[in-house]
Each structure stands twice: as structure tokens, then as C-alpha cells.
Scaffold this motif. Structure first.
Motif, PDB file in Angstrom:
ATOM      1  N   GLN A 119     150.480  96.238  20.953  1.00  0.00           N
ATOM      2  CA  GLN A 119     150.352  95.771  22.307  1.00  0.00           C
ATOM      3  C   GLN A 119     151.453  94.936  22.623  1.00  0.00           C
ATOM      4  N   THR A 120     151.868  94.803  23.682  1.00  0.00           N
ATOM      5  CA  THR A 120     153.034  93.719  24.124  1.00  0.00           C
ATOM      6  C   THR A 120     152.423  92.869  25.544  1.00  0.00           C
ATOM      7  N   LEU A 121     152.394  91.764  25.064  1.00  0.00           N
ATOM      8  CA  LEU A 121     152.146  90.865  26.462  1.00  0.00           C
ATOM      9  C   LEU A 121     153.195  89.909  26.648  1.00  0.00           C
ATOM     10  N   HIS A 122     153.158  89.149  28.190  1.00  0.00           N
ATOM     11  CA  HIS A 122     153.906  88.350  28.368  1.00  0.00           C
ATOM     12  C   HIS A 122     153.815  87.086  27.610  1.00  0.00           C
ATOM     13  N   LEU A 123     154.845  86.248  27.089  1.00  0.00           N
ATOM     14  CA  LEU A 123     154.632  85.119  26.493  1.00  0.00           C
ATOM     15  C   LEU A 123     153.700  84.134  27.031  1.00  0.00           C
ATOM     16  N   VAL A 124     153.424  83.984  28.319  1.00  0.00           N
ATOM     17  CA  VAL A 124     152.359  83.117  28.864  1.00  0.00           C
ATOM     18  C   VAL A 124     151.001  83.697  29.104  1.00  0.00           C
ATOM     19  N   SER A 125     150.768  85.003  28.515  1.00  0.00           N
ATOM     20  CA  SER A 125     149.591  85.675  28.485  1.00  0.00           C
ATOM     21  C   SER A 125     148.874  85.563  27.146  1.00  0.00           C
ATOM     22  N   GLY A 126     149.059  84.780  26.229  1.00  0.00           N
ATOM     23  CA  GLY A 126     148.402  85.044  24.779  1.00  0.00           C
ATOM     24  C   GLY A 126     148.416  83.642  24.031  1.00  0.00           C
ATOM     25  N   HIS A 127     147.857  83.515  23.025  1.00  0.00           N
ATOM     26  CA  HIS A 127     147.909  82.268  22.297  1.00  0.00           C
ATOM     27  C   HIS A 127     149.113  82.424  21.463  1.00  0.00           C
ATOM     28  N   SER A 128     149.618  83.590  20.907  1.00  0.00           N
ATOM     29  CA  SER A 128     150.546  83.575  20.059  1.00  0.00           C
ATOM     30  C   SER A 128     151.682  83.377  20.951  1.00  0.00           C
ATOM     31  N   GLY A 129     152.009  83.793  22.223  1.00  0.00           N
ATOM     32  CA  GLY A 129     153.029  83.424  23.043  1.00  0.00           C
ATOM     33  C   GLY A 129     153.403  81.742  23.238  1.00  0.00           C
ATOM     34  N   ARG A 130     152.211  81.043  23.336  1.00  0.00           N
ATOM     35  CA  ARG A 130     152.271  79.463  23.267  1.00  0.00           C
ATOM     36  C   ARG A 130     152.988  79.122  22.296  1.00  0.00           C
ATOM     37  N   ALA A 131     152.714  79.579  21.091  1.00  0.00           N
ATOM     38  CA  ALA A 131     153.425  79.181  19.785  1.00  0.00           C
ATOM     39  C   ALA A 131     154.820  79.391  19.873  1.00  0.00           C
TER      40      ALA A 131
END
Length: 261
Positions: free
Chosen positions: A138-150
Motif C-alpha cells: 500500500q502507498t500513503l502520503h508521507l504526512v499520512s503515516g508514522h513511517s512518513g514522519r521518519a
């Protein structure tokens, strides 16, 4: 002797050109000023300007209206034909599954693709209550998940800000967070080297995340432990950090080994 000098000179030009391209890559879509590239590369201003002029003439680099330099879309086209730095994600599954087995929770490995994070692996621990809010592939926007924060915290601040600003046009992407509170989280993660949050991306979900070290530049991978907030408390998150960092370093080491082959 003359030919040896000529060959050495040409090799030096190639090395300096590669150095400039790497620096441009670190500055992201916004681009870099000539003085930024001069300071970072420690090359003379005329040398950097000459290399940039050639790269622009060959369409590998663009000069923006505000007199910055950035990689062009030609580089993206070339990248489409390059192998993924991760290769087959299944090679990394034993590391991610090992962490999931030890902590008992769900563990994700995500990779940055532009403004998005693509979840390569999801491995389950034995704890019976699971947080299946994101699936593998699955692909999420960087601002939409914990991994994106990192991943945002690992990139240059101006590049991260550009991505957050663009995402702010659709506030729903931030989940329970606001753009401003999200910026604070990213800044805290940048300072501490890890991120922990609960009930911000999804209600009823807590996440502990770290970027995977990349010796050649900004991190493009992140490892995240996900669980319910009652289980993944701040105190327990602290106790898991050592193992999480070790797993991220293990992923980095394995990628480096396979890249060198």
C-alpha cells in the motif's frame, strides 16, 4: 606521461560532476543555490558554475526562476531504468519478522517514492490485538503515516517543508494531526532520531519509527512498530528503541552488501 595527466584530469571532472549531482539530489525539487553547492562541495565557484552550465546544456539539470539549480525530469527517466536499491524486499523479511517476533507487534518496512511512502513489508508478532491500518504494497502520503514522519525528518528541512506545504491543501491527509502539529512531530523526530506518537495518524493506533541509515545521503527507508496505544506506551517505546535501531541498521547493512555485489 602527458596521456596519464589527461586521463587523470578527465577522471577528476567526472568525480566533481558526480559530487554536484549528489548535492543536487540532497536538495530535492526546490533546488540549490550556487553558493550552497560551492560550500557543500568545497569546489571553487567557477568550477561549480562550469559543471552546472554543462549539466544544464545536457538537460540533466534545470535552472529555476529564482536562480536555483535542481535535477531535471531527464534524471527521473534515467532512474526508471535503474534497479531498486532494495532489490527483492523478501531478502529483508527475516530482519523485519525477527523484530516483530521479539516485540510481538506489527512491524512495517516502508520506502519513500516522491511525496509518498510505499509499504514493502508488514510482519506480524504474536500479540492478539493487531493494528491492520496499512497493508503491504500500500502507498500513503508521507504526512499520512508514522513511517512518513521518519522519512520527512531524514531529508533536508526545506524539502520536507515543501512536501508538507503541498499536502496542507488537503487537510484530511494529516489524519488527526494538523499541519502545524505535524511539523512539530517531524522536528522532534529530527532532533531525537526516532518518532513516537499515538492517536494522530489513526485513532487507536500508536507508532514507533526510525529511518534506516543511508551512508550515501538521506534515508529512503523507515522501520516502524505499530500497536494499540495501551500497549505501545511511551515507556515501552523507549525499551524497544535499541532493538528497532539495530534492525534498521541491519537493513542498511544488508542493502549495502547487496549493492556492492
Amino acid at each position: 606521461m602527458e596521456q596519464i595527466k589527461e586521463t587523470s584530469g578527465k577522471s577528476q571532472v567526472v568525480e566533481r560532476t558526480c559530487l554536484i549531482l549528489r548535492e543536487l539530489g540532497r536538495h530535492g525539487p526546490r533546488g540549490a543555490r550556487l553558493i550552497d553547492l560551492t560550500q557543500r562541495s568545497r569546489l571553487s565557484r567557477p568550477t561549480v558554475h562550469r559543471i552546472l552550465a554543462t549539466l544544464c546544456a545536457e538537460n540533466f539539470v534545470q535552472r529555476t526562476e529564482d536562480r536555483r539549480y535542481r535535477l531535471s525530469s531527464v534524471m527521473y527517466e534515467l532512474g526508471l531504468n535503474a534497479p531498486s536499491p532494495v532489490g527483492d524486499p523478501e531478502r529483508l523479511r527475516p530482519l523485519i519478522q525477527g523484530l516483530a517476533d521479539r516485540c510481538g507487534d506489527t512491524v512495517y518496512l516502508a520506502m519513500r517514492t516522491g511525496d509518498f511512502s510505499h509499504y514493502l513489508l508488514r510482519c506480524e508478532g504474536a500479540y492478539p490485538i493487531r493494528t491492520h491500518v496499512v497493508s503491504a504494497n500500500q502507498t500513503l502520503h508521507l504526512v499520512s503515516g508514522h513511517s512518513g514522519r521518519a522519512l520527512l525528518a531524514a531529508m533536508p528541512e526545506d524539502e520536507a517543508e515543501d512536501i508538507i506545504t503541498r499536502a496542507s491543501r488537503d487537510r484530511s491527509l494529516f489524519g488527526e494531526a494538523s499541519p502545524d502539529s505535524f511539523r512539530e512531530e517531524v522536528e522532534n523526530l529530527r532532533e531525537r532520531g526516532y518518532g513516537w506518537a499515538r492517536d494522530v495518524t489513526f485513532i487507536g493506533v500508536a507508532g514507533l519509527t526510525v529511518p534506516v541509515p543511508n551512508p550515501r545521503g538521506a534515508a529512503y527507508l523507515a522501520v516502524t512498530i505499530s500497536s494499540i496505544p495501551q500497549r505501545l506506551t511511551q515507556e515501552r517505546a523507549q525499551s524497544l528503541l535499541k532493538d528497532l535501531h539495530a534492525t534498521a541498521q541491519g537493513v542498511s547493512n544488508l542493502i549495502e552488501i547487496n549493492t556492492a555485489i
